[in-house]
Design a protein around this motif. Structure first.
Motif, PDB file in Angstrom:
ATOM      1  N   SER A 171       0.846  -1.197   0.000  1.00 30.07           N
ATOM      2  CA  SER A 171       0.000   0.000   0.000  1.00 30.07           C
ATOM      3  C   SER A 171       0.883   1.248   0.000  1.00 30.07           C
ATOM      4  CB  SER A 171      -0.949  -0.006   1.196  1.00 30.07           C
ATOM      5  OG  SER A 171      -0.303   0.485   2.351  1.00 30.07           O
ATOM      6  N   TYR A 172       2.032   1.137   0.660  1.00 24.13           N
ATOM      7  CA  TYR A 172       2.969   2.266   0.673  1.00 24.13           C
ATOM      8  C   TYR A 172       3.570   2.476  -0.720  1.00 24.13           C
ATOM      9  CZ  TYR A 172       6.842   5.259   2.092  1.00 24.13           C
ATOM     10  OH  TYR A 172       7.720   6.296   2.216  1.00 24.13           O
ATOM     11  N   SER A 174       2.360   1.716  -3.517  1.00 23.51           N
ATOM     12  CA  SER A 174       1.384   2.104  -4.542  1.00 23.51           C
ATOM     13  C   SER A 174       1.001   3.577  -4.436  1.00 23.51           C
ATOM     14  CB  SER A 174       0.131   1.242  -4.414  1.00 23.51           C
ATOM     15  OG  SER A 174      -0.540   1.548  -3.209  1.00 23.51           O
ATOM     16  N   ALA A 175       1.306   4.224  -3.307  1.00 27.61           N
ATOM     17  CA  ALA A 175       0.941   5.638  -3.154  1.00 27.61           C
ATOM     18  C   ALA A 175       1.861   6.507  -4.002  1.00 27.61           C
ATOM     19  CB  ALA A 175       1.036   6.031  -1.689  1.00 27.61           C
ATOM     20  N   SER A 176       1.399   7.702  -4.355  1.00 33.09           N
ATOM     21  CA  SER A 176       2.230   8.587  -5.168  1.00 33.09           C
ATOM     22  C   SER A 176       3.388   9.114  -4.326  1.00 33.09           C
ATOM     23  CB  SER A 176       1.390   9.756  -5.683  1.00 33.09           C
ATOM     24  OG  SER A 176       1.005  10.564  -4.599  1.00 33.09           O
ATOM     25  N   LYS A 178       4.448  12.003  -3.814  1.00 32.98           N
ATOM     26  CA  LYS A 178       4.132  13.175  -3.001  1.00 32.98           C
ATOM     27  C   LYS A 178       3.466  12.761  -1.681  1.00 32.98           C
ATOM     28  CE  LYS A 178       1.935  17.664  -3.363  1.00 32.98           C
ATOM     29  NZ  LYS A 178       0.953  18.472  -4.066  1.00 32.98           N
ATOM     30  N   VAL A 179       2.547  11.811  -1.800  1.00 29.10           N
ATOM     31  CA  VAL A 179       1.859  11.329  -0.598  1.00 29.10           C
ATOM     32  C   VAL A 179       2.855  10.606   0.314  1.00 29.10           C
ATOM     33  CG1 VAL A 179       0.016   9.834   0.253  1.00 29.10           C
ATOM     34  CG2 VAL A 179      -0.315  11.129  -1.842  1.00 29.10           C
ATOM     35  N   SER A 182       4.897  12.732   2.566  1.00 33.98           N
ATOM     36  CA  SER A 182       4.239  13.320   3.733  1.00 33.98           C
ATOM     37  C   SER A 182       4.385  12.435   4.967  1.00 33.98           C
ATOM     38  CB  SER A 182       2.760  13.563   3.429  1.00 33.98           C
ATOM     39  OG  SER A 182       2.109  12.332   3.234  1.00 33.98           O
ATOM     40  N   GLY A 183       4.966  11.262   4.792  1.00 31.08           N
ATOM     41  CA  GLY A 183       5.250  10.418   5.944  1.00 31.08           C
ATOM     42  C   GLY A 183       4.240   9.309   6.102  1.00 31.08           C
TER      43      GLY A 183
ATOM     44  N   ALA B  28      -0.381   2.367   4.570  1.00 32.76           N
ATOM     45  CA  ALA B  28       0.741   3.049   5.208  1.00 32.76           C
ATOM     46  C   ALA B  28       0.580   4.557   5.207  1.00 32.76           C
ATOM     47  CB  ALA B  28       2.030   2.668   4.494  1.00 32.76           C
ATOM     48  N   THR B  32      -4.968   5.254   1.603  1.00 29.97           N
ATOM     49  CA  THR B  32      -4.649   3.936   1.041  1.00 29.97           C
ATOM     50  C   THR B  32      -5.252   2.888   1.972  1.00 29.97           C
ATOM     51  OG1 THR B  32      -2.552   3.762   2.238  1.00 29.97           O
ATOM     52  CG2 THR B  32      -2.450   4.723   0.043  1.00 29.97           C
ATOM     53  N   HIS B  43      -6.284  -3.588  -3.003  1.00 26.35           N
ATOM     54  CA  HIS B  43      -5.765  -2.290  -2.586  1.00 26.35           C
ATOM     55  C   HIS B  43      -6.636  -1.206  -3.193  1.00 26.35           C
ATOM     56  CE1 HIS B  43      -1.847  -3.524  -0.861  1.00 26.35           C
ATOM     57  NE2 HIS B  43      -2.023  -4.566  -1.644  1.00 26.35           N
ATOM     58  N   ASN B  45      -6.650   3.043  -3.408  1.00 27.72           N
ATOM     59  CA  ASN B  45      -6.002   4.325  -3.104  1.00 27.72           C
ATOM     60  C   ASN B  45      -6.830   5.455  -3.699  1.00 27.72           C
ATOM     61  OD1 ASN B  45      -3.987   2.644  -2.292  1.00 27.72           O
ATOM     62  ND2 ASN B  45      -2.389   3.528  -3.576  1.00 27.72           N
ATOM     63  N   TRP B  58      -7.580   4.371  -7.469  1.00 28.68           N
ATOM     64  CA  TRP B  58      -6.701   3.340  -8.034  1.00 28.68           C
ATOM     65  C   TRP B  58      -7.027   2.044  -7.309  1.00 28.68           C
ATOM     66  CZ3 TRP B  58      -2.854   0.312  -5.777  1.00 28.68           C
ATOM     67  CH2 TRP B  58      -1.930  -0.283  -6.643  1.00 28.68           C
TER      68      TRP B  58
END
Lengths: 210, 105
Positions: A171-172, A174-176, A178-179, A182-183, B28, B32, B43, B45, B58
């Motif tokens: 999930s981490y 797959s995030a953009s 920029k996101v 942000s931590g 995380a 998400t 998943h 997002n 997504w």
């Protein structure tokens, strides 16, 4: 290996596993001792003399004497052959067993090497979080690949911590970017949990060999 | 948009999420969510595309080597459905629905 030392990764001691291979002695297989031939000879002679004293006919004339001696020699030869056959079979079985043990040890060595690499990547990821709050996703891909291969059985269970750890890292990833910058919450904890699993697994691999 | 072959699955996923037949968890980073169910990992997002100035969802379905992703952009017909699904997923992941009954006690 020395480059890993600086990162504080525990290097497993593989020597006990390898030494234990040599310690296995076949004490229960009596016929492996070389003294067995002397013992067989002694038994044969005792039986042979007993037969001659019990049945004097066996030693009555040159013809029967010759045949008695020959029979005794034949029986002893037969016993030697049987013992040697047992010894050969046993040696082959021992060799096969040792080879199998060595294969397991080598496979475990490779797995432990992979685990060390994964732990090193986790350390790099944790350092990245500490420094700039984010992790390079390419590291996470490698971490999930090795971790996933190591805990295949656990991953089959949809409620296991291992499965959640991988899904969390994905999930981490797959995030953009920029996101991600942000931590992330809990990422440290998840990575440390994975490192613990790997350490336990490596420890089993180095001490679990007979 | 949602691939036609997966439309039935997505339609069934919404009530399953609302009725807690599947359990979602927060991912995380914010927005998400993931769900491990049987051999499947899902998943979801939510992202904002600054160039297109639109939000988009997504979605990823993973089952061993089978791995499918698709996006639903704002303005597409499926976007409202994904909004509803995302709301259900957020509630499911937060487990708020299990506690909120004590609000009026």
């Amino acid at each position: 290996m020395s480059s890993n030392g600086g990162l504080g990764i525990p290097q497993p001691n593989l020597m006990p596993a390898l030494q234990s291979q040599a310690k296995r002695t076949p004490s229960h297989q009596w016929y492996l001792s070389r003294l067995i031939h002397a013992a067989t000879l002694a038994v044969t002679l005792v039986v042979w003399f007993w037969l001659i004293f019990t049945f004097p006919d066996l030693w009555s004339n040159p013809s029967t004497r010759f045949s008695t001696v020959c029979n005794g020699a034949t029986v002893y030869g037969l016993l030697v052959t049987i013992v040697e056959l047992l010894r050969t079979q046993s040696a082959a079985a021992l060799a096969a067993e040792s080879a199998e043990g060595a294969t397991v040890a080598v496979n475990n060595l490779n797995a432990v090497k992979e685990i060390s690499e994964c732990q090193m990547l986790i350390d790099v990821a944790l350092t990245g979080i500490e420094r700039d709050g984010a992790v390079n996703p390419s590291h996470l891909v490698k971490i999930t690949r090795i971790y996933g291969a190591e805990f295949q059985n656990e991953l089959a269970d949809d409620g296991s911590v291992h499965r959640k750890n991988i899904a969390y890292l994905e999930s981490y990833s797959s995030a953009s970017a920029k996101v991600r910058a942000s931590g992330a919450t809990q990422l440290n904890g998840r990575l440390i949990s994975m490192s613990e699993h790997l350490a336990a697994s490596a420890s089993n691999k180095t001490t679990g060999i007979r | 948009m949602i691939p036609t072959a997966l439309r039935q699955f997505m339609t069934s996923l919404l009530p399953a999420t609302e009725e807690r037949k599947v359990e979602w968890a927060n991912g995380a980073v914010p927005n998400t969510y993931y769900c491990s169910h049987k051999s499947y990992d899902l998943h979801l997002n939510y992202n904002y595309d600054e160039d297109a100035e639109t939000g988009f969802y997504w979605f990823r379905i993973k089952n061993g080597d089978q791995d499918v992703t698709f996006s639903v952009l704002g303005g597409e017909g499926d976007f409202n459905f994904m909004n509803n699904l995302a709301a259900a997923v957020r509630v499911n992941a937060s487990k708020l629905d299990l506690k909120i009954s004590d609000f009026f006690d």
